[in-house]
Design a protein around this motif. Structure first.
Motif, PDB file in Angstrom:
ATOM      1  N   GLY A 148      16.152   9.885   6.892  1.00 43.01           N
ATOM      2  CA  GLY A 148      16.994   9.229   5.898  1.00 43.01           C
ATOM      3  C   GLY A 148      16.704   9.693   4.487  1.00 43.01           C
ATOM      4  N   GLY A 184       8.024  15.424  -3.593  1.00 40.75           N
ATOM      5  CA  GLY A 184       8.777  15.887  -2.429  1.00 40.75           C
ATOM      6  C   GLY A 184      10.130  16.438  -2.880  1.00 40.75           C
ATOM      7  N   ILE A 223      -6.552   3.014  -0.153  1.00 35.65           N
ATOM      8  CA  ILE A 223      -6.957   2.052   0.884  1.00 35.65           C
ATOM      9  C   ILE A 223      -7.511   2.852   2.064  1.00 35.65           C
ATOM     10  CG2 ILE A 223      -6.140   0.216   2.420  1.00 35.65           C
ATOM     11  CD1 ILE A 223      -6.349  -0.446  -0.678  1.00 35.65           C
ATOM     12  N   GLY A 281       9.320   1.736   5.291  1.00 35.92           N
ATOM     13  CA  GLY A 281       9.472   3.151   4.913  1.00 35.92           C
ATOM     14  C   GLY A 281       9.145   4.094   6.050  1.00 35.92           C
ATOM     15  N   ILE A 325      -0.124  -0.744  -4.765  1.00 36.26           N
ATOM     16  CA  ILE A 325      -1.293   0.154  -4.815  1.00 36.26           C
ATOM     17  C   ILE A 325      -0.895   1.578  -4.431  1.00 36.26           C
ATOM     18  CG2 ILE A 325      -3.585   0.533  -3.783  1.00 36.26           C
ATOM     19  CD1 ILE A 325      -3.551  -2.487  -3.056  1.00 36.26           C
ATOM     20  N   PRO A 379       9.112   5.187  -2.649  1.00 33.00           N
ATOM     21  CA  PRO A 379      10.331   4.365  -2.615  1.00 33.00           C
ATOM     22  C   PRO A 379      10.186   3.115  -1.746  1.00 33.00           C
ATOM     23  CG  PRO A 379      10.867   6.672  -2.311  1.00 33.00           C
ATOM     24  CD  PRO A 379       9.376   6.609  -2.365  1.00 33.00           C
ATOM     25  N   ALA A 380       9.574   3.236  -0.559  1.00 28.03           N
ATOM     26  CA  ALA A 380       9.491   2.062   0.324  1.00 28.03           C
ATOM     27  C   ALA A 380       8.649   0.959  -0.314  1.00 28.03           C
ATOM     28  CB  ALA A 380       8.905   2.466   1.676  1.00 28.03           C
ATOM     29  N   GLY A 381       7.537   1.330  -0.946  1.00 25.99           N
ATOM     30  CA  GLY A 381       6.678   0.335  -1.598  1.00 25.99           C
ATOM     31  C   GLY A 381       7.391  -0.305  -2.772  1.00 25.99           C
ATOM     32  N   MET A 391      18.634  14.052  -8.694  1.00 26.12           N
ATOM     33  CA  MET A 391      18.000  13.283  -7.618  1.00 26.12           C
ATOM     34  C   MET A 391      16.661  12.723  -8.092  1.00 26.12           C
ATOM     35  SD  MET A 391      18.854  12.435  -4.646  1.00 26.12           S
ATOM     36  CE  MET A 391      17.883  11.030  -4.134  1.00 26.12           C
ATOM     37  N   LEU A 436      -2.634   7.784  -5.732  1.00 28.81           N
ATOM     38  CA  LEU A 436      -2.430   8.640  -6.903  1.00 28.81           C
ATOM     39  C   LEU A 436      -2.369   7.761  -8.150  1.00 28.81           C
ATOM     40  CD1 LEU A 436       0.279  11.191  -5.697  1.00 28.81           C
ATOM     41  CD2 LEU A 436      -2.212  11.439  -5.714  1.00 28.81           C
ATOM     42  N   VAL A 444       0.847  -1.210   0.000  1.00 29.30           N
ATOM     43  CA  VAL A 444       0.000   0.000   0.000  1.00 29.30           C
ATOM     44  C   VAL A 444       0.874   1.248   0.000  1.00 29.30           C
ATOM     45  CG1 VAL A 444      -1.830   1.265   1.190  1.00 29.30           C
ATOM     46  CG2 VAL A 444      -1.823  -1.237   1.201  1.00 29.30           C
ATOM     47  N   GLY A 445       1.063   1.845  -1.177  1.00 30.26           N
ATOM     48  CA  GLY A 445       1.899   3.045  -1.318  1.00 30.26           C
ATOM     49  C   GLY A 445       3.030   2.733  -2.294  1.00 30.26           C
ATOM     50  N   PHE A 461       5.878   6.638  -7.347  1.00 29.82           N
ATOM     51  CA  PHE A 461       7.098   7.318  -6.854  1.00 29.82           C
ATOM     52  C   PHE A 461       6.939   8.168  -5.612  1.00 29.82           C
ATOM     53  CE2 PHE A 461       7.937   7.265 -11.627  1.00 29.82           C
ATOM     54  CZ  PHE A 461       8.515   6.004 -11.587  1.00 29.82           C
ATOM     55  N   GLY A 462       5.727   8.367  -5.092  1.00 28.45           N
ATOM     56  CA  GLY A 462       5.561   9.060  -3.812  1.00 28.45           C
ATOM     57  C   GLY A 462       6.316  10.379  -3.777  1.00 28.45           C
ATOM     58  N   VAL A 504      -6.147   4.160  -6.383  1.00 30.06           N
ATOM     59  CA  VAL A 504      -6.911   3.341  -5.430  1.00 30.06           C
ATOM     60  C   VAL A 504      -6.442   3.705  -4.026  1.00 30.06           C
ATOM     61  CG1 VAL A 504      -7.263   0.999  -4.535  1.00 30.06           C
ATOM     62  CG2 VAL A 504      -7.335   1.421  -6.999  1.00 30.06           C
ATOM     63  N   LEU A 538      -4.525   5.277   9.252  1.00 31.97           N
ATOM     64  CA  LEU A 538      -5.306   4.589   8.239  1.00 31.97           C
ATOM     65  C   LEU A 538      -6.369   3.813   9.013  1.00 31.97           C
ATOM     66  CD1 LEU A 538      -4.971   4.466   5.183  1.00 31.97           C
ATOM     67  CD2 LEU A 538      -3.657   2.384   5.456  1.00 31.97           C
TER      68      LEU A 538
HETATM   69  C1  LIG Z   1      10.110  17.720   0.724  1.00 37.39           C
HETATM   70  C2  LIG Z   1      10.977  16.488   0.716  1.00 37.39           C
HETATM   71  C3  LIG Z   1      12.142  16.481  -0.029  1.00 37.39           C
HETATM   72  C4  LIG Z   1      12.957  15.349  -0.036  1.00 37.39           C
HETATM   73  N1  LIG Z   1      14.100  15.389  -0.774  1.00 37.39           N
HETATM   74  C5  LIG Z   1      14.910  14.298  -0.772  1.00 37.39           C
HETATM   75  C6  LIG Z   1      16.120  14.310  -1.539  1.00 37.39           C
HETATM   76  O1  LIG Z   1      16.450  15.307  -2.207  1.00 37.39           O
HETATM   77  N2  LIG Z   1      16.882  13.185  -1.514  1.00 37.39           N
HETATM   78  C7  LIG Z   1      16.515  12.063  -0.813  1.00 37.39           C
HETATM   79  O2  LIG Z   1      17.237  11.055  -0.843  1.00 37.39           O
HETATM   80  N3  LIG Z   1      15.382  12.022  -0.089  1.00 37.39           N
HETATM   81  C8  LIG Z   1      14.569  13.101  -0.045  1.00 37.39           C
HETATM   82  N4  LIG Z   1      13.423  13.073   0.696  1.00 37.39           N
HETATM   83  C9  LIG Z   1      13.106  11.841   1.459  1.00 37.39           C
HETATM   84  C10 LIG Z   1      12.398  10.775   0.593  1.00 37.39           C
HETATM   85  O3  LIG Z   1      11.467  11.386  -0.260  1.00 37.39           O
HETATM   86  C11 LIG Z   1      11.729   9.740   1.528  1.00 37.39           C
HETATM   87  O4  LIG Z   1      12.779   9.028   2.193  1.00 37.39           O
HETATM   88  C12 LIG Z   1      10.875   8.701   0.827  1.00 37.39           C
HETATM   89  O5  LIG Z   1      10.039   9.246  -0.161  1.00 37.39           O
HETATM   90  C13 LIG Z   1       9.997   7.939   1.848  1.00 37.39           C
HETATM   91  O6  LIG Z   1       9.414   6.862   1.168  1.00 37.39           O
HETATM   92  P1  LIG Z   1       8.009   6.202   1.548  1.00 37.39           P
HETATM   93  O7  LIG Z   1       7.746   5.248   0.444  1.00 37.39           O
HETATM   94  O8  LIG Z   1       8.052   5.707   2.942  1.00 37.39           O
HETATM   95  O9  LIG Z   1       6.920   7.382   1.535  1.00 37.39           O
HETATM   96  P2  LIG Z   1       6.343   8.247   0.325  1.00 37.39           P
HETATM   97  O10 LIG Z   1       7.405   8.603  -0.650  1.00 37.39           O
HETATM   98  O11 LIG Z   1       5.584   9.351   0.957  1.00 37.39           O
HETATM   99  O12 LIG Z   1       5.303   7.281  -0.411  1.00 37.39           O
HETATM  100  C14 LIG Z   1       4.065   6.943   0.149  1.00 37.39           C
HETATM  101  C15 LIG Z   1       3.059   6.654  -0.953  1.00 37.39           C
HETATM  102  O13 LIG Z   1       1.852   6.136  -0.357  1.00 37.39           O
HETATM  103  C16 LIG Z   1       0.727   6.660  -1.026  1.00 37.39           C
HETATM  104  N5  LIG Z   1      -0.421   6.579  -0.125  1.00 37.39           N
HETATM  105  C17 LIG Z   1      -0.649   7.297   1.000  1.00 37.39           C
HETATM  106  N6  LIG Z   1      -1.803   6.919   1.577  1.00 37.39           N
HETATM  107  C18 LIG Z   1      -2.318   5.919   0.812  1.00 37.39           C
HETATM  108  C19 LIG Z   1      -3.496   5.123   0.895  1.00 37.39           C
HETATM  109  N7  LIG Z   1      -4.379   5.277   1.889  1.00 37.39           N
HETATM  110  N8  LIG Z   1      -3.744   4.213  -0.078  1.00 37.39           N
HETATM  111  C20 LIG Z   1      -2.860   4.071  -1.106  1.00 37.39           C
HETATM  112  N9  LIG Z   1      -1.722   4.799  -1.226  1.00 37.39           N
HETATM  113  C21 LIG Z   1      -1.443   5.697  -0.278  1.00 37.39           C
HETATM  114  C22 LIG Z   1       1.160   8.083  -1.374  1.00 37.39           C
HETATM  115  O14 LIG Z   1       0.389   8.618  -2.451  1.00 37.39           O
HETATM  116  C23 LIG Z   1       2.636   7.897  -1.735  1.00 37.39           C
HETATM  117  O15 LIG Z   1       2.804   7.670  -3.117  1.00 37.39           O
HETATM  118  C24 LIG Z   1      12.593  14.193   0.715  1.00 37.39           C
HETATM  119  C25 LIG Z   1      11.414  14.208   1.467  1.00 37.39           C
HETATM  120  C26 LIG Z   1      10.615  15.343   1.471  1.00 37.39           C
HETATM  121  C27 LIG Z   1       9.356  15.359   2.291  1.00 37.39           C
END
Ligand SMILES: Cc1cc2nc3c(=O)[nH]c(=O)nc-3n(C[C@H](O)[C@H](O)[C@H](O)COP(=O)(O)OP(=O)(O)OC[C@H]3O[C@@H](n4cnc5c(N)ncnc54)[C@H](O)[C@@H]3O)c2cc1C
Length: 469
Positions: free
Chosen positions: A378, A60, A92, A370, A47, A25-27, A68, A50, A21-22, A54-55, A90, A337
Motif C-alpha cells: 500500500g 524511503g 525499544i 502499519g 517513540i 506514517p503508521a505511528g 510525495m 531515529l 513505537v515508530g 516520518f520513517g 530511543v 523485536l
Molecule cells: C523505498 C520506498 C519507497 C516508497 N515510496 C512511496 C511513495 O512514493 N508513495 C507512497 O505512498 N508510499 C511509498 N512507500 C510506502 C510507505 O513509505 C509505507 O507505506 C510507510 O512508510 C509504512 O509506514 P510504517 O509506519 O508502517 O513504517 P515506517 O515508515 O518504516 O516507520 C517505522 C518507524 O519505526 C522506527 N523504528 C524501527 N524500529 C524501532 C525500534 N526498535 N524502536 C523505535 N523505533 C523504531 C523506524 O526508525 C521508523 O521511523 C515507499 C516505501 C519504500 C520502502
C-alpha cells in the motif's frame, strides 16, 4: 455539609497513556486517531529510534518526488498536538525493553515498520556489487545507518546496472540511477550522494520482472515517469507484451494493469538513441546466479513462463546479462523485536484487528499498526485506515475494561529513559534538526539537505540548546 466533608469538584478521568513505537506514517496516524477521538482522554508518547520522525517518508520515498515527500507537512500536524510527545533517539529493545515499556504505560502500539530486505537466495548474491534496494535507498535518502562505503564502492565504475523486481521501489531505483546530475541537484539528497551519483558512469539499466507485464505491481504514474527522464530512453521488447488468454483476462479486469500495458506498448516502439542512457524493462526473466569472482560482472537470467494463476516457473533457457551493479528489489519484511512475537514467514507480528496475539491469544494492552501489522503493501495513506482500525480495537478494549487508563502510575517515560542512560530527542530538538537541514540546503540554493550522520543530527540539537541557554 462541613468544609471537611465537601468532596470538591470531581477529578478529571485518568488519561490513557499510550506509547507508540515508530514515528513513521503508521505511528503518526495512530497518534492522530487517538487524539481525534472523544471517548477517552489520552497522552501519547511517539517513540522512534531515529532523532527524526516520518520513517520511510523521510528514508524511503524517492528524493526526486518532492510532492510525495511533502506529505511530511500533513503528518507534522499530529506531532504538534498537545497530547502527543515525540520521543526520538530511543530504540525499544535497546534503551528500554518491550516489557519495561509496557509496564510504564497503559497500552503500547508497535508501528516499527518492515525495514529488512528479502533475499533472492541465488548463488553470488553476496558478491560485492550486489546491493539490496534497502541499502541503496537508505544511502540516497541519507539514513544515518546507511553503509556508505559498501554502496559507494558498488556504484563506482557501474556502467551496466540490473535491478531485480518490478514494483515501485525497483522503478525508484532505476529512475534515480538514470537521472542526470542536473535533475537530482534540487533534491534533499546529501551532497556526497549527489557527487557519487554524478560520478557513476551508468549507461544501461535493466529492470527484470520474473512475471509478465500483466502481473507487475508498479503504479502507472511511477511507470510513466520513467519515460520523462531528461537523458534516458525506456525500451521494452514487444514480444514481452504479447498476452496469453489468462493475462488478457487479468488486464481486462484490472485498470492499473491495462493502463500500464498501454504505456509499455508505446515504449515497445522506441529504439536506443546514441549517447543516451537506456532503461530496459525485461519481463518473464528471473536471475538464477550472479556471476563474478571478487565482484559482480553479470547476471545469468532464465526465461520464465507464467501459468493461469500468475505463477512463474523457469524454462531452463538462460542468457547472461553483463552487470557491474545488481540491485535486488524483491520486497521488504519485518524484523524481530525482542519479547514480541513475529511470524517469520510473513515478517509481521501476529494480530487480530491490531491486537497482538501471543500463542494465538490477544495480549492485553499490546497492538500493532502499519507495515509490521499487515506487511509491506500500500501507499502512505493505507496506513491511515490501518491505524484507525487498531485504535478502534484499543478503544473497544478500554470500554471492555481490558485496558484501564491510569493503571500504569504516574512515572514520566522520558524521565525513566533518561535515568536508564538514554538521550531522548523531543519535538523542539527535532525542530532544531529541521532548521539545520533547511540552513544547509540554503547554502547551495536548495530547500533542504538531509543531515546523514548521527553526529551531525545530534550536534544540531546540542547547538540549538547551547544558543538558547
Ligand atoms: C523505498 C520506498 C519507497 C516508497 N515510496 C512511496 C511513495 O512514493 N508513495 C507512497 O505512498 N508510499 C511509498 N512507500 C510506502 C510507505 O513509505 C509505507 O507505506 C510507510 O512508510 C509504512 O509506514 P510504517 O509506519 O508502517 O513504517 P515506517 O515508515 O518504516 O516507520 C517505522 C518507524 O519505526 C522506527 N523504528 C524501527 N524500529 C524501532 C525500534 N526498535 N524502536 C523505535 N523505533 C523504531 C523506524 O526508525 C521508523 O521511523 C515507499 C516505501 C519504500 C520502502
Amino acid at each position: 455539609m462541613s468544609a471537611a466533608e465537601d468532596p470538591g469538584p470531581p477529578s478529571p478521568p485518568p488519561r490513557l497513556r499510550v506509547a507508540v513505537v515508530g514515528a513513521g506514517p503508521a505511528g503518526i496516524y495512530t497518534a492522530e486517531a487517538l487524539t481525534r477521538q472523544q471517548e477517552v482522554p489520552v497522552a501519547v508518547d511517539l517513540i522512534d529510534r531515529l532523532p527524526t520522525p516520518f520513517g520511510l517518508v523521510r528514508h524511503g520515498i524517492a528524493p526526486d518526488h518532492p510532492k510525495m515527500r511533502a506529505i511530511r507537512d500533513t503528518l507534522h500536524r499530529a506531532l504538534d498536538h498537545p497530547a502527543v510527545r515525540f520521543v526520538g533517539n530511543v530504540e525499544i529493545g535497546r534503551d528500554l525493553s518491550c516489557r519495561e515499556l509496557h509496564a510504564a504505560v497503559d497500552a503500547v502500539v508497535y508501528t516499527y515498520g518492515a525495514a529488512l530486505d528479502r533475499q533472492l537466495a541465488i548463488p553470488g548474491e553476496e558478491l560485492p556489487g550486489s546491493l539490496a534496494a534497502t541499502a541503496l535507498v537508505a544511502w540516497y535518502t541519507g539514513h544515518p545507518d546507511a553503509d556508505r562505503a559498501t554502496v559507494e564502492a558498488a556504484l563506482a565504475g557501474a556502467r551496466s546496472v540490473v535491478v531485480v523486481g518490478v514494483g515501485n521501489v525497483a522503478l525508484d531505483v532505476a529512475r534515480v540511477l538514470a537521472r542526470t546530475p542536473a535533475e537530482l541537484e534540487p533534491t534533499d539528497m546529501p551532497q556526497h550522494v549527489l557527487d557519487a551519483l554524478a560520478g557513476a558512469p551508468v549507461e544501461r539499466v535493466t529492470v527484470l520482472g520474473r512475471r509478465g507485464p500483466a502481473q507487475a505491481t508498479f503504479t502507472t504514474q511511477e511507470l510513466r515517469e520513467l519515460g520523462e527522464l531528461a537523458e534516458a530512453d525506456v525500451l521494452v521488447d514487444p514480444a514481452d507484451l504479447e498476452l496469453d488468454p489468462a493475462a488478457e483476462e487479468r488486464v481486462a479486469a484490472d485498470r492499473v494493469a491495462s493502463r500500464n500495458l498501454a504505456v509499455l506498448q508505446e515504449w515497445a516502439q522506441h529504439t536506443a538513441q546514441p549517447g543516451r542512457t537506456t532503461v530496459t524493462l525485461r519481463f518473464f526473466s528471473r536471475p538464477v546466479r550472479l556471476l563474478g569472482e571478487d565482484r559482480v560482472t553479470g547476471v545469468e537470467v532464465e526465461r520464465t513462463v507464467v501459468d493461469a494463476d500468475g505463477r512463474a516457473s523457469g524454462t531452463g533457457q538462460t542468457t547472461v546479462l553483463p552487470a557491474d551493479l545488481v540491485v535486488r528489489s524483491v520486497g521488504y519484511r519485518g524484523g524481530e523485536l525482542p519479547e514480541l512475537p513475529l511470524d517469520p514467514r510473513r515478517g509481521t507480528v501476529p494480530n487480530d484487528l491490531g491486537r497482538v496475539l501471543r500463542g494465538g491469544e490477544p495480549s492485553p494492552g499490546e497492538y500493532v499498526a502499519g507495515w509490521i501489522k499487515r506487511g509491506p503493501t500500500g501507499v502512505v495513506g493505507t496506513n491511515k485506515h490501518d491505524a484507525r482500525e487498531t485504535v478502534a480495537t484499543l478503544l473497544a478494549d478500554v470500554a471492555a475494561g481490558v485496558v484501564r487508563p491510569g493503571s500504569s502510575g504516574d512515572d514520566d517515560l522520558v524521565t525513566t529513559l533518561r535515568a536508564n542512560g538514554a538521550d531522548p530527542v523531543l519535538l523542539e530538538d527535532w525542530r532544531a534538526i529541521d532548521a539545520a537541514e533547511v540552513a544547509l540546503g540554503a547554502t547551495r540554493g536548495r530547500a533542504r539537505t538531509t543531515l546523514h550522520e548521527w553526529e551531525s543530527l545530534l550536534a544540531a540539537v546540542k547547538d540549538a540548546a547551547a544558543r538558547t541557554r
